[in-house]
Design a protein around this motif. Structure first.
Motif, PDB file in Angstrom:
ATOM      1  N   HIS A 117      -2.069  -4.760  -6.508  1.00  0.00           N
ATOM      2  CA  HIS A 117      -3.033  -4.471  -4.978  1.00  0.00           C
ATOM      3  C   HIS A 117      -3.812  -2.750  -6.045  1.00  0.00           C
ATOM      4  N   LYS A 118      -4.861  -2.899  -5.537  1.00  0.00           N
ATOM      5  CA  LYS A 118      -5.432  -1.527  -5.969  1.00  0.00           C
ATOM      6  C   LYS A 118      -6.224  -1.427  -4.943  1.00  0.00           C
ATOM      7  N   ARG A 119      -6.600   0.205  -4.752  1.00  0.00           N
ATOM      8  CA  ARG A 119      -7.154   0.713  -3.875  1.00  0.00           C
ATOM      9  C   ARG A 119      -8.113   1.555  -4.398  1.00  0.00           C
ATOM     10  N   THR A 120      -9.594   1.535  -3.683  1.00  0.00           N
ATOM     11  CA  THR A 120     -10.219   2.527  -4.211  1.00  0.00           C
ATOM     12  C   THR A 120     -10.185   3.645  -4.190  1.00  0.00           C
ATOM     13  N   ALA A 173      -4.806  -7.513   8.290  1.00  0.00           N
ATOM     14  CA  ALA A 173      -5.421  -8.232   7.649  1.00  0.00           C
ATOM     15  C   ALA A 173      -4.096  -8.943   6.130  1.00  0.00           C
ATOM     16  N   ILE A 174      -2.558  -8.600   6.312  1.00  0.00           N
ATOM     17  CA  ILE A 174      -1.958  -9.375   5.919  1.00  0.00           C
ATOM     18  C   ILE A 174      -1.734 -10.843   6.542  1.00  0.00           C
ATOM     19  N   TYR A 205      -4.101  -1.404   4.934  1.00  0.00           N
ATOM     20  CA  TYR A 205      -4.153  -1.620   3.300  1.00  0.00           C
ATOM     21  C   TYR A 205      -2.993  -0.125   2.821  1.00  0.00           C
ATOM     22  N   ARG A 206      -2.828   0.794   3.333  1.00  0.00           N
ATOM     23  CA  ARG A 206      -2.071   1.513   3.137  1.00  0.00           C
ATOM     24  C   ARG A 206      -0.540   0.806   3.235  1.00  0.00           C
ATOM     25  N   SER A 207      -0.029   0.757   3.566  1.00  0.00           N
ATOM     26  CA  SER A 207       0.687   0.464   4.662  1.00  0.00           C
ATOM     27  C   SER A 207       2.513  -0.439   3.837  1.00  0.00           C
ATOM     28  N   TYR A 208       3.684   0.155   4.146  1.00  0.00           N
ATOM     29  CA  TYR A 208       4.583  -0.773   3.934  1.00  0.00           C
ATOM     30  C   TYR A 208       4.323  -2.551   3.425  1.00  0.00           C
ATOM     31  N   ALA A 209       3.920  -2.676   4.589  1.00  0.00           N
ATOM     32  CA  ALA A 209       4.495  -4.281   5.217  1.00  0.00           C
ATOM     33  C   ALA A 209       3.105  -4.947   4.373  1.00  0.00           C
ATOM     34  N   TRP A 210       1.681  -4.473   3.807  1.00  0.00           N
ATOM     35  CA  TRP A 210       0.223  -4.606   2.840  1.00  0.00           C
ATOM     36  C   TRP A 210       1.382  -5.337   1.556  1.00  0.00           C
TER      37      TRP A 210
END
Length: 330
Positions: free
Chosen positions: A257-260, A212-213, A241-246
Motif C-alpha cells: 500500500h502507498k498513499r499520496t 473499502a476493504i 485507507y489510514r486504518s489498521y484494518a486496511w
C-alpha cells in the motif's frame, strides 16, 4: 535507417562504392547503374575509402555549429519566467528583448508552452508516469453522487420540479430530517489499473474501512480472473485507507500500500480523471427516472468503458492491454 525518399540504402551505397574503389568503375557508369548522379557516387566512394563500410550509414543532419542558437543562460531565464510567474511568450519576449517566436520555440522545446503542462503548486512541469505492466499499481478512491429522486433530478426536470421530486421521495423513504429532504448519497468505490486503465467500480452505502476493504478484495479477485495479479495499491489519505484494518487487509492480499502526499490529488490523477469520465458518461449522461435506474446502468457503462471506448492514453480500449500480460508469450 534511410529516409523514405532516399535513392540508396546503406547496402546499395556499399555496392556502389566497391564498384568504384575496388573494381575501378568510373563514377559516371556506376551512378547510371544505380540511377543516381555522378557527384553522389563520388561522395560514397570517398567515404568508403576513408571510413570503410561504416561510412555508408546515415549521419545526423544536425549542423556541427549553430551560431544563432539561444544561449543556455537565456534559456534558463525564459524557463524561469514561465515557471515562476506564468508569463506568456509575448510578456517574456518584451522583458528580455527577444523575438516572441524565439521565446515560444524555447518553451516548446522545454514542453512548457501550455500552462496546463505546469503544476500549479510547484511550478514544475507535470511528470507523467505509467507502470510497466497490468497489476503493477492500481489506484483506489471513492467519489460521491447525490441520489436521484423518483421522477428525475433537477438537472433534467428543472430546479422547482426536481425539489418536488426530492421531497416526495424523501417522504416515501422516511428520510426527511428536520424538515429537509435527504434521499441519500451513492458512494462509488472505484479501482483503476495504472497501466491498462481498466476500471472496476461498486456503489456502496458508505466509505468506511470495512466497505473499502471489501471492494479491494473483490477488485483483486476480479482482476485475478482476467490474469492480473495486483502488486501495489495507491490511495489518498482518507480515514478508511489510514486504518489498521486496511493495512492488515493489504498484507493478507500480498499488496503493497502507498498513499499520496497530503493535498496532492495530482498523484492520484488517473483515478480523478476517471471520476470525471464516470460523471459525464454515466452519472449525469442522460435522464434517469430513479436512483435504482441509474445504478442498474453502471455495469453496462463499465463494460463499454473497458471493452469498447477508445482511451486517448492507451490508444485503444483499456481491455486491449490485458492481452499482453507478463509471461503470456514466454
Amino acid at each position: 535507417m534511410s529516409h523514405a525518399n532516399a535513392a540508396l540504402t546503406p547496402r546499395a551505397r556499399l555496392r556502389l562504392a566497391k564498384l568504384i574503389v575496388e573494381e575501378h568503375w568510373s563514377a559516371t557508369v556506376a551512378a547510371k547503374m544505380f540511377m543516381t548522379s555522378p557527384p553522389t557516387a563520388r561522395k560514397w566512394a570517398v567515404r568508403f575509402r576513408v571510413e570503410g563500410a561504416a561510412g555508408m550509414l546515415d549521419r545526423s543532419s544536425r549542423p556541427r555549429s549553430m551560431p544563432t542558437k539561444t544561449p543556455p543562460e537565456l534559456v534558463k531565464r525564459i524557463v524561469k519566467a514561465r515557471w515562476r510567474r506564468r508569463l506568456g511568450p509575448a510578456q517574456i519576449a518584451a522583458e528580455l528583448g527577444l523575438p516572441t517566436s524565439t521565446v515560444h520555440a524555447v518553451l516548446v522545446r522545454a514542453r512548457i508552452n501550455r500552462l496546463s503542462h505546469i503544476d500549479r503548486v510547484t511550478g514544475e512541469p507535470i511528470r507523467r508516469y505509467e507502470h510497466p505492466h497490468p497489476g503493477s499499481m492500481i489506484h483506489v478512491d471513492v467519489t460521491k453522487f447525490g441520489s436521484i429522486p423518483d421522477g428525475g433530478g433537477w438537472r433534467f426536470v428543472g430546479k422547482q420540479q426536481g425539489d418536488k421530486h426530492k421531497a416526495t421521495t424523501a417522504l416515501r423513504t422516511g428520510r426527511t430530517s428536520k424538515g429537509h429532504p435527504n434521499i441519500g448519497t451513492a458512494f462509488v468505490h472505484t479501482v483503476i489499473d495504472d497501466y491498462s486503465r481498466v476500471a472496476y467500480a461498486e456503489i456502496c452505502a458508505d466509505e468506511k474501512a470495512v466497505t473499502a476493504i471489501g471492494v479491494l478484495e473483490r477488485a483483486a479477485a476480479w482482476f485475478a480472473d482476467r490474469g492480473v495479479t495486483v502488486e501495489r495499491v495507491l490511495s489518498d489519505n482518507g480515514s478508511a485507507y489510514r486504518s489498521y484494518a486496511w493495512r492488515d487487509a493489504c498484507t493478507l492480499l500480498g499488496v503493497r500500500h502507498k498513499r499520496t502526499r497530503p493535498y496532492r490529488p495530482q498523484t492520484n490523477g488517473k483515478i480523478e480523471r476517471f471520476h470525471r469520465t464516470l460523471a459525464d458518461g454515466w452519472a449525469y449522461a442522460r435522464f434517469y427516472g430513479s436512483e435504482s435506474e441509474r445504478r442498474a446502468a453502471l455495469p453496462a457503462w463499465l463494460h463499454t468503458y473497458n471493452h469498447h471506448r477508445h482511451h486517448s492514453a492507451v490508444g485503444a480500449a483499456p481491455i486491449s492491454r490485458l492481452n499482453n500480460l507478463p509471461g503470456h508469450h514466454t
